[in-house]
Design a protein around this motif. Sequence first.
Motif, PDB file in Angstrom:
ATOM      1  N   ALA A 134      19.026 -31.037 -22.993  1.00  0.00           N
ATOM      2  CA  ALA A 134      18.319 -29.863 -23.082  1.00  0.00           C
ATOM      3  C   ALA A 134      19.045 -28.443 -22.708  1.00  0.00           C
ATOM      4  O   ALA A 134      18.824 -27.428 -23.553  1.00  0.00           O
ATOM      5  CB  ALA A 134      17.289 -29.755 -21.613  1.00  0.00           C
TER       6      ALA A 134
ATOM      7  N   SER B 217      20.934 -27.386 -26.341  1.00  0.00           N
ATOM      8  CA  SER B 217      20.086 -26.780 -27.476  1.00  0.00           C
ATOM      9  C   SER B 217      20.164 -25.219 -27.096  1.00  0.00           C
ATOM     10  O   SER B 217      19.660 -24.506 -28.002  1.00  0.00           O
ATOM     11  CB  SER B 217      18.556 -27.395 -27.538  1.00  0.00           C
TER      12      SER B 217
ATOM     13  N   ALA C  82      13.540 -27.610 -25.878  1.00  0.00           N
ATOM     14  CA  ALA C  82      14.416 -28.728 -26.189  1.00  0.00           C
ATOM     15  C   ALA C  82      13.782 -29.847 -25.233  1.00  0.00           C
ATOM     16  O   ALA C  82      13.816 -30.946 -25.799  1.00  0.00           O
ATOM     17  CB  ALA C  82      15.844 -28.165 -25.407  1.00  0.00           C
TER      18      ALA C  82
ATOM     19  N   PRO D 191      17.311 -32.942 -28.527  1.00  0.00           N
ATOM     20  CA  PRO D 191      18.454 -33.486 -29.647  1.00  0.00           C
ATOM     21  C   PRO D 191      19.128 -34.761 -29.753  1.00  0.00           C
ATOM     22  O   PRO D 191      20.162 -34.829 -29.055  1.00  0.00           O
ATOM     23  CB  PRO D 191      19.478 -32.115 -29.552  1.00  0.00           C
TER      24      PRO D 191
END
Length: 577
Positions: free
Chosen positions: A49, A52, A90, A95
């Motif tokens: 998190a 991002s 995020a 990601p």
Amino acid sequence: MIKQFESDGVPVLLAPATGPSHAGLVFRVGIADEPLARRGITHLVEHLALHSVGVADYHYNGATGVEFTYFHMRGAEKDVATFLNGVCAALRDLPMRRLAAERDLLQAEANGRTPGVAEPLALWRHGGRDYGTVAYPEWGLPAITEDDLRAWVARYFTRENVVLWVAGDALPADLRLDLPAGARRPAPAPSSALPGTPAFFPGSPGLVAWDAMVPRSTAAGVFAAVLERVLFRELRQEAGLSYIAKTDYQPVGADSAVITAIADALPEKHGAVLGGFVDVLAALRFGRIDPADVAAVVNQRAEALRHGEESAARLPAQAFALLSGRPVEDVEDALAAARAVTVADVADVAAAAWDSGLLMAPEPADWAGFAAAPLASASAVTGTAYASLEDSGERLVVGPDGVTATAGGTLTTVRFDDCVLVRAWPDGARQLFGADGTAIRVEPTLSANGPQAVAAIDARVGPEIRVGQPPREPGSIPRPRPRPVPPAGLQAAAIRVQKVLTGFRRASTRTQLSLLLKVLGSLLFAGGVAISAVALARGDSGAAAGILFLGGLGAYFAHQVWTGLGVLRRLADAEEP
């Protein structure tokens, strides 16, 4: 004064503060929620998190604790809003391309981490689950998949399971807490791996540590601070035994708290430190508490509360409390609760803490009323036995119910229905962990039919608790030590004689005198038999009866001598390193 309201369905705590705006999102999830086979998943979510968010001009960070995970930033209101909006975005779409890289970063972070001195207390008290998992490395990281991460986020990183706190005049104008819907997740109930308390277990010669589970209360916090004052005064200022004497108070869930105390010790003084440490606990337990200590602690807490209110420093703790199911506490109520604590209240907490206490000590503490925590399993499984290729006293048993390892007469058992993690290496090595904190290492190269034992274990272990490990260097895979070839001839006889002499020197004086008398008796009766034999050869008719009588007694004494020599040999063997 703290204001409480909602924004985008998220509870918000707001308090005025000077300087740049400071805000944080606190989620009710932490290490205690993680199964040991997925240890590290919350930390991995936090890292993904934050990646991002990118780079900002102001300080920001995240942290994963035992019960809570939080993200915070200090800066201009616009930047705070951008940061928090980015974290929420995020969490909705991690990601995943960064998964392998972030795993490596977490491993590098772990390599530089120093274990907490009190972590063994958590392991011995709780075992390999909930609040005990903090004592283990993040061994679950290699097994965590993208699906695991998505399921974890969907369960814990929701708007019903978070609190926003803001130190400033108002919420940032552009803030949007776009989080998925979910449910509030209460903290796990603390488990216990101990049959009873107060208890102790062996620890480092340089440290005495103790913790206790008590009801969460203002009086419990005051007791922890009083305990630190008394330990510091007794062990450092007056006795000069310890340099460090500290305590800590941490809430656990909505209704409990753990109090921890530590004192360091030089190896030659650990007995004195242990004695002084226990004396302080016992004195407080029986109500021998100086009212001046209680008054000093209450005054310090009042000052800290007033300063925290002025600087909005109380906001994170109040967010934790709200997520735990407790109401936000007004500073005046907190001050009144602290000033109402009496010496009797502190003594009540001290008595309860003694009863639930767990002591990590450099030497036994049963003399003080602490029972020894179990060092071995209570029972073994039945199944196929696999002999050790190194030690005839060791063996491994694998059965339908679990695995038992025997070494030096001590049993260690991990049952499959209570197994929380299996680490698996490509060369066949396995390490099994039980929920009670027990662990068994299986090296197939060190057991007869070792690969068969590993196959039997793998057949009964589910994928949800199995974590693959990277290949080991060939040189690090253990091999059986070659068994020594027994010496022969005069060399063997000399070794036996040496063992007998060594055993004689180590034996007690009583044993030495007993053996010498038996040797003397054997020699005397052997001489009597020889004299009787000569008389018989000269025609003495009564000599035959003498031979039989003296020969029987001589044989008895010779047997006793032979037995005594065996005892001496075993005594010498037992004393060898």
